[in-house]
Design an enzyme around this catalytic site. Structure first.
Site, PDB file in Angstrom:
ATOM      1  N   VAL A   1       0.879  -1.188   0.000  1.00 59.27           N
ATOM      2  CA  VAL A   1       0.000   0.000   0.000  1.00 59.27           C
ATOM      3  C   VAL A   1       0.904   1.222   0.000  1.00 59.27           C
ATOM      4  CG1 VAL A   1      -1.897   1.263   1.091  1.00 59.27           C
ATOM      5  CG2 VAL A   1      -1.673  -1.175   1.498  1.00 59.27           C
ATOM      6  N   GLU A   2       0.774   2.073  -1.011  1.00 56.35           N
ATOM      7  CA  GLU A   2       1.612   3.273  -1.111  1.00 56.35           C
ATOM      8  C   GLU A   2       0.810   4.472  -0.592  1.00 56.35           C
ATOM      9  OE1 GLU A   2       4.300   2.606  -4.921  1.00 56.35           O
ATOM     10  OE2 GLU A   2       2.181   2.370  -5.392  1.00 56.35           O
ATOM     11  N   ILE A   3       1.433   5.198   0.344  1.00 57.70           N
ATOM     12  CA  ILE A   3       0.692   6.253   1.052  1.00 57.70           C
ATOM     13  C   ILE A   3       1.288   7.625   0.745  1.00 57.70           C
ATOM     14  CG2 ILE A   3       0.026   7.101   3.349  1.00 57.70           C
ATOM     15  CD1 ILE A   3       0.072   4.228   4.323  1.00 57.70           C
TER      16      ILE A   3
END
Ligand SMILES: NC(=O)c1ccc[n+]([C@@H]2O[C@H](COP(=O)([O-])OP(=O)(O)OC[C@H]3O[C@@H](n4cnc5c(N)ncnc54)[C@H](O)[C@@H]3O)[C@@H](O)[C@H]2O)c1
Length: 303
Positions: free
Chosen positions: A155-157
């Site tokens: 998951v890229e935040i």
């Protein structure tokens, strides 16, 4: 808010990504309000989520008998207010359109608790733009999953720029995602395509050039990737691979050796500065890895 306070999740959008996120959350025992754009989506959503869970059960992740209980954790609703009012995490997964996402966020602002995290699954839009008109921009993050989210951990935040975002929100979300076995990465800048899609785009561009120039067939490209670098990249990113490739000298040795042969790229002094910098980055990365995954040259090689 702390991770332990997150006990209800709103998934907004019951398409490919929304249904996969929902399967992921209910597998990890979180109740989900799944917002449907049209009521007709309910049956398809049920079927897709059920199939995702069955896929996990067939592969021994949990017993198939657990699926009915998991499915009961979903509350399907076409009311945005019902979906978000008691949720602490709102995982937006609607169509990739800036104006529609902005309008949705304006509506969410009316109904959701201001503390609730708004996490957009957007692939290429900027959270700075999506949250531009929100009165609660500090609760907004980009939280880009890799498809399908219930199988792929990344998951890229991102957070809105110009002091409109909050790193604390990003960190809280990252801690939460870790509890459901995701691997979060917080970017230092809000960029379209995050990290992985930018890398993927670069690869696609080169593949297109190889094909267009008649260098090889599509089958050759797929073989070259799956039976070559893809096997390595499944276990380690490019920098750790270079660290291994450099033997005892690590990535610094490899950089000085390979790039040192192209004198025009940078001066020797610049090259040494770069090699020291990149070795420092990889050393930090290795120190963060558990020993069983390899946290020095020897254990990395064994892994
Ligand atoms: N598909 C992927 O590989 C992938 C991967 C990562 C992130 N994403 C992102 O996830 C989000 C959803 O993508 P998807 O692949 O699930 O798309 P999808 O088309 O499968 O689902 C989109 C959902 O949005 C709903 N929708 C359509 N018009 C709407 C409107 N006007 N208002 C509100 N909802 C509307 C649809 O009914 C559907 O439920 C996008 O932001 C996309 O960029 C997609």
């Amino acid at each position: 808010m702390e991770v332990k306070d997150i006990n209800k999740i709103a998934v907004i959008g019951a398409g490919v990504i929304g249904n996969s996120w929902t399967a992921n959350f209910i597998w990890k025992e979180y109740p989900v309000n799944l917002w449907l754009f049209t009521a007709e989506e309910e049956n398809i959503a049920k079927q897709e989520i059920q199939e995702h869970l069955e896929g996990l059960a067939i592969n021994g992740v949990f017993g198939k008998e657990k699926i009915p209980e998991m499915m009961k954790l979903i509350n399907y609703t076409s009311s945005l207010e019902t979906a978000v009012k008691d949720a602490q995490l709102i995982q937006e997964s609607i169509i990739e359109n800036l104006e529609i996402k902005q309008k949705l966020l304006a509506d969410i602002d009316k109904f959701a608790n201001p503390d609730a995290i708004f996490a957009s699954s957007t692939s290429y839009l900027l959270i700075s733009d999506i949250a531009k008109f929100s009165q609660y921009s500090k609760r907004c993050i980009g939280a880009h999953p890799y498809n399908p989210p219930h199988l792929i951990p990344l998951v890229e935040i991102t957070i809105p720029e110009d002091d409109k975002g909050s790193i604390e929100t990003a960190e809280l979300a990252a801690e939460f995602y870790k509890t459901i076995n995701k691997v979060p990465v917080i970017l230092k800048k809000d960029v379209p395509g995050f990290i992985a899609n930018q890398i993927q785009t670069a690869v696609s561009t080169i593949c297109g050039e190889l094909l267009a120039n008649g260098v090889c067939t599509a089958e050759d490209i797929d073989k070259a990737m799956s039976f070559g670098p893809g096997l390595r990249w499944a276990t380690m990113g490019p920098y750790l691979i270079y660290q291994l490739g450099g033997g005892k000298g690590g990535i610094k040795g490899l950089t000085l050796h390979i790039r040192g042969e192209s004198e025009d790229l940078m001066s020797r002094k610049e090259l040494e500065t770069y090699a020291n910098f990149i070795q420092g980055e990889v050393d930090k990365e290795m120190a963060n890895r558990p020993p069983e995954f390899g946290n020095d040259n020897e254990s990395l090689r064994k892994f």
